[in-house]
Scaffold this motif. Sequence first.
Motif, PDB file in Angstrom:
ATOM      1  N   UNK A  84       0.814  -1.222   0.000  1.00  0.00           N
ATOM      2  CA  UNK A  84       0.000   0.000   0.000  1.00  0.00           C
ATOM      3  C   UNK A  84       0.843   1.266   0.000  1.00  0.00           C
ATOM      4  N   UNK A  85       2.102   1.157   0.357  1.00  0.00           N
ATOM      5  CA  UNK A  85       3.004   2.312   0.460  1.00  0.00           C
ATOM      6  C   UNK A  85       4.272   2.021  -0.342  1.00  0.00           C
ATOM      7  N   UNK A  86       4.188   2.146  -1.664  1.00  0.00           N
ATOM      8  CA  UNK A  86       5.333   1.774  -2.513  1.00  0.00           C
ATOM      9  C   UNK A  86       6.591   2.603  -2.274  1.00  0.00           C
ATOM     10  N   UNK A  87       6.488   3.668  -1.509  1.00  0.00           N
ATOM     11  CA  UNK A  87       7.684   4.443  -1.180  1.00  0.00           C
ATOM     12  C   UNK A  87       8.661   3.627  -0.324  1.00  0.00           C
ATOM     13  N   UNK A  88       8.212   2.491   0.199  1.00  0.00           N
ATOM     14  CA  UNK A  88       9.080   1.616   0.978  1.00  0.00           C
ATOM     15  C   UNK A  88       9.568   0.412   0.176  1.00  0.00           C
ATOM     16  N   UNK A  89       9.156   0.293  -1.065  1.00  0.00           N
ATOM     17  CA  UNK A  89       9.519  -0.854  -1.888  1.00  0.00           C
ATOM     18  C   UNK A  89      11.034  -0.993  -2.064  1.00  0.00           C
ATOM     19  N   UNK A  90      11.744   0.126  -2.052  1.00  0.00           N
ATOM     20  CA  UNK A  90      13.199   0.066  -2.205  1.00  0.00           C
ATOM     21  C   UNK A  90      13.886  -0.640  -1.042  1.00  0.00           C
ATOM     22  N   UNK A  91      13.181  -0.843   0.057  1.00  0.00           N
ATOM     23  CA  UNK A  91      13.770  -1.540   1.203  1.00  0.00           C
ATOM     24  C   UNK A  91      13.769  -3.058   1.030  1.00  0.00           C
ATOM     25  N   UNK A  92      12.958  -3.539   0.092  1.00  0.00           N
ATOM     26  CA  UNK A  92      12.885  -4.970  -0.202  1.00  0.00           C
ATOM     27  C   UNK A  92      13.962  -5.275  -1.240  1.00  0.00           C
ATOM     28  N   UNK A  93      14.639  -6.396  -1.107  1.00  0.00           N
ATOM     29  CA  UNK A  93      15.689  -6.723  -2.061  1.00  0.00           C
ATOM     30  C   UNK A  93      15.128  -6.766  -3.477  1.00  0.00           C
ATOM     31  N   UNK A  94      15.982  -6.460  -4.411  1.00  0.00           N
ATOM     32  CA  UNK A  94      15.560  -6.399  -5.807  1.00  0.00           C
ATOM     33  C   UNK A  94      14.946  -7.723  -6.269  1.00  0.00           C
ATOM     34  N   UNK A  96      13.211  -9.766  -4.578  1.00  0.00           N
ATOM     35  CA  UNK A  96      11.900  -9.991  -3.953  1.00  0.00           C
ATOM     36  C   UNK A  96      10.836  -8.986  -4.375  1.00  0.00           C
ATOM     37  N   UNK A  97      11.206  -7.951  -5.070  1.00  0.00           N
ATOM     38  CA  UNK A  97      10.245  -6.884  -5.395  1.00  0.00           C
ATOM     39  C   UNK A  97       9.093  -7.348  -6.260  1.00  0.00           C
ATOM     40  N   UNK A  98       9.316  -8.341  -7.101  1.00  0.00           N
ATOM     41  CA  UNK A  98       8.229  -8.819  -7.980  1.00  0.00           C
ATOM     42  C   UNK A  98       6.993  -9.198  -7.173  1.00  0.00           C
ATOM     43  N   UNK A  99       7.190  -9.732  -5.991  1.00  0.00           N
ATOM     44  CA  UNK A  99       6.068 -10.159  -5.157  1.00  0.00           C
ATOM     45  C   UNK A  99       5.204  -8.974  -4.715  1.00  0.00           C
ATOM     46  N   UNK A 100       5.739  -7.756  -4.808  1.00  0.00           N
ATOM     47  CA  UNK A 100       5.027  -6.582  -4.349  1.00  0.00           C
ATOM     48  C   UNK A 100       4.450  -5.746  -5.472  1.00  0.00           C
ATOM     49  N   UNK A 101       4.762  -6.114  -6.698  1.00  0.00           N
ATOM     50  CA  UNK A 101       4.249  -5.378  -7.844  1.00  0.00           C
ATOM     51  C   UNK A 101       2.953  -5.999  -8.299  1.00  0.00           C
ATOM     52  N   UNK A 102       2.014  -5.166  -8.664  1.00  0.00           N
ATOM     53  CA  UNK A 102       0.703  -5.681  -9.095  1.00  0.00           C
ATOM     54  C   UNK A 102       0.650  -5.859 -10.561  1.00  0.00           C
TER      55      UNK A 102
END
Length: 102
Positions: A84-94, A96-102
């Motif tokens: 819900x707050x993609x401004x924190x997505x950079x904290x997730x390893x590159x 693992x980010x796919x799991x957070x993208x819609x």
Amino acid sequence: MDDIRIADNPTRHRFELQSGNEVAAFSEYNELKGSLLFTHTEVLPAFEGKGFASRLIAHALDDVRKRGLHAIPACPFVAGYIRKHPEYLDLVTEESRRAFLR
């Protein structure tokens, strides 16, 4: 309810939100090399519905950023907060980010 304090409690491996003199919410983590693995977030029943979990996780993620670490959101609440707050997505390893993208 303005007497809110949020702090890392490294002895207990968790971030805590205190309301007055009581712990109202906490988010547990394990320290890994270069990361904090968030495992569980809980708001005590007497404090539910006040947005404390969101305030707590925002603070915890800001702390992760300040410390130059990554966040591993095994806790469903932390994972949902990052979605819900993609401004924190950079904290997730590159990786693992796919799991957070819609």
